[in-house]
Design a protein around this motif. Structure first.
Motif, PDB file in Angstrom:
ATOM      1  N   ALA A   8       0.827  -1.211   0.000  1.00 22.03           N
ATOM      2  CA  ALA A   8       0.000   0.000   0.000  1.00 22.03           C
ATOM      3  C   ALA A   8       0.866   1.267   0.000  1.00 22.03           C
ATOM      4  N   GLU A  42      -2.194   4.756  -1.666  1.00 19.33           N
ATOM      5  CA  GLU A  42      -2.656   5.584  -0.553  1.00 19.33           C
ATOM      6  C   GLU A  42      -2.330   7.043  -0.872  1.00 19.33           C
ATOM      7  N   ARG A 208       4.129  -5.007   6.415  1.00 19.61           N
ATOM      8  CA  ARG A 208       4.672  -3.653   6.199  1.00 19.61           C
ATOM      9  C   ARG A 208       5.872  -3.472   7.101  1.00 19.61           C
TER      10      ARG A 208
HETATM   11  N1  GLU Z   1       0.967   4.121   2.714  1.00 14.88           N
HETATM   12  C1  GLU Z   1       1.890   3.816   3.761  1.00 14.88           C
HETATM   13  C2  GLU Z   1       3.278   4.239   3.347  1.00 14.88           C
HETATM   14  O1  GLU Z   1       3.553   4.355   2.156  1.00 14.88           O
HETATM   15  C3  GLU Z   1       1.965   2.346   4.123  1.00 14.88           C
HETATM   16  C4  GLU Z   1       0.700   1.831   4.670  1.00 14.88           C
HETATM   17  C5  GLU Z   1       0.706   0.423   5.219  1.00 14.88           C
HETATM   18  O2  GLU Z   1       1.379  -0.449   4.654  1.00 14.88           O
HETATM   19  O3  GLU Z   1       0.006   0.187   6.161  1.00 14.88           O
HETATM   20  O4  GLU Z   1       4.104   4.443   4.206  1.00 14.88           O
END
Ligand code: GLU
Length: 284
Positions: A8, A42, A208
């Motif tokens: 994400a 995102e 993540r």
């Molecule tokens: N969008 C978030 C970022 O680029 C990561 C979100 C997630 O993996 O929960 O840091």
């Protein structure tokens, strides 16, 4: 239950090796286990995200040899869904408008720091309804903060999240204080969108970087408040060099595009974006 995981990224720049490592970690988990790998952009923060970076992310991941299941979810196309969550929390008295500027907060806090910086000292928490209405009517910009004490009181049971290889982690979201869930320039916060989408998309394993592990305490609280299921979590270490040290700025700054332009192949990046592999080899 089939495993569903995701990558994400926020399209605030080009992907670098750290992103490749994160994406590959999630993708490998899905692909070895017959699960699903989702891709989500995102891009809620319109001040930092750019469409060309979003396009480049898709292209770079395809170059790396990653495929994803289903459509890419683009958060900026779903603002009304996030707004509905804010309205729900607001109707339950769990949010309050905060009119403080960053500078005001910085000045007023001799206060304790949380994982994200100074903990908000609660200046606007106890404004009267009339005081709030007057400022809103005057057009003073405001953020929406979660009233952490009320939110904790609404969930009586102790909270924990399930971290792979570690077991249940006891949640202490109060270390963040009254977190911002909506803002003037960014209509909804990362915490809210990420938690909403993981629930909506049926994500069963959140993979993540470990740098986001503290935020999971807030995410677990939001899940409990909204009645969303709690996925498992696998926070991976950040990419290190062959000695286990965090990557040098120079390596971290190298985008996948730079590496590609310098003749590094996707196979070499894939091999590098694995814990404890050697540094990327460059043609020049
Ligand atoms: N969008 C978030 C970022 O680029 C990561 C979100 C997630 O993996 O929960 O840091």
């Amino acid at each position: 239950m089939p495993l569903i995981t995701r990558f994400a990224p926020s399209p605030t720049g080009y992907l670098h090796l750290g992103h490749a490592f994160s994406a590959l970690t999630a993708w490998r988990r899905a692909r070895v286990g017959g699960g699903r790998f989702l891709l989500r952009l995102e891009d809620i923060d319109a001040t930092r995200c750019r469409p060309e970076f979003a396009e480049a992310i898709l292209e770079d991941l395809a170059w790396l040899g990653l495929d994803w299941d289903g459509d890419v979810r683009v958060q900026s196309a779903h603002l009304a869904e996030y707004r509905a969550v804010l309205d729900n929390l607001s109707a339950r008295g769990l949010l309050y408008p905060c009119f403080c500027t960053r500078a005001e907060i910085a000045r007023s806090v001799a206060a304790p720091h949380g994982p994200d910086g100074p903990i908000y000292p609660g200046i606007c928490r106890d404004l009267s309804p009339a005081g709030r209405a007057a400022r809103i009517a005057a057009g003073t910009p405001f953020a929406l903060r979660l009233d952490m004490a009320r939110a904790r009181a609404a969930i009586r049971a102790p909270l924990a999240f399930d971290e792979e290889g570690e077991g249940p982690v006891h949640c202490t979201p109060e270390m963040f204080g009254d977190v911002v869930l909506g803002r003037k320039d960014t209509p909804v916060s990362y915490h809210l969108c990420v938690t909403h989408d993981d629930a909506l998309q049926g994500v069963t394993l959140v993979t993540r970087g470990i740098d986001l592990k503290p935020a999971t305490h807030v995410h677990r609280l939001l899940q409990a408040l909204m009645g969303w299921p709690a996925p498992r979590y696998a926070h991976h270490p950040l990419l290190t060099d062959e000695h286990g040290r965090r990557l040098a700025k120079r390596d971290l700054a190298a985008t996948l595009r730079d590496l590609r332009a310098r003749g590094v192949t996707a196979e070499e990046v894939r091999a590098r974006a694995t814990p404890l592999a050697g540094p990327p080899r460059c043609a020049n």
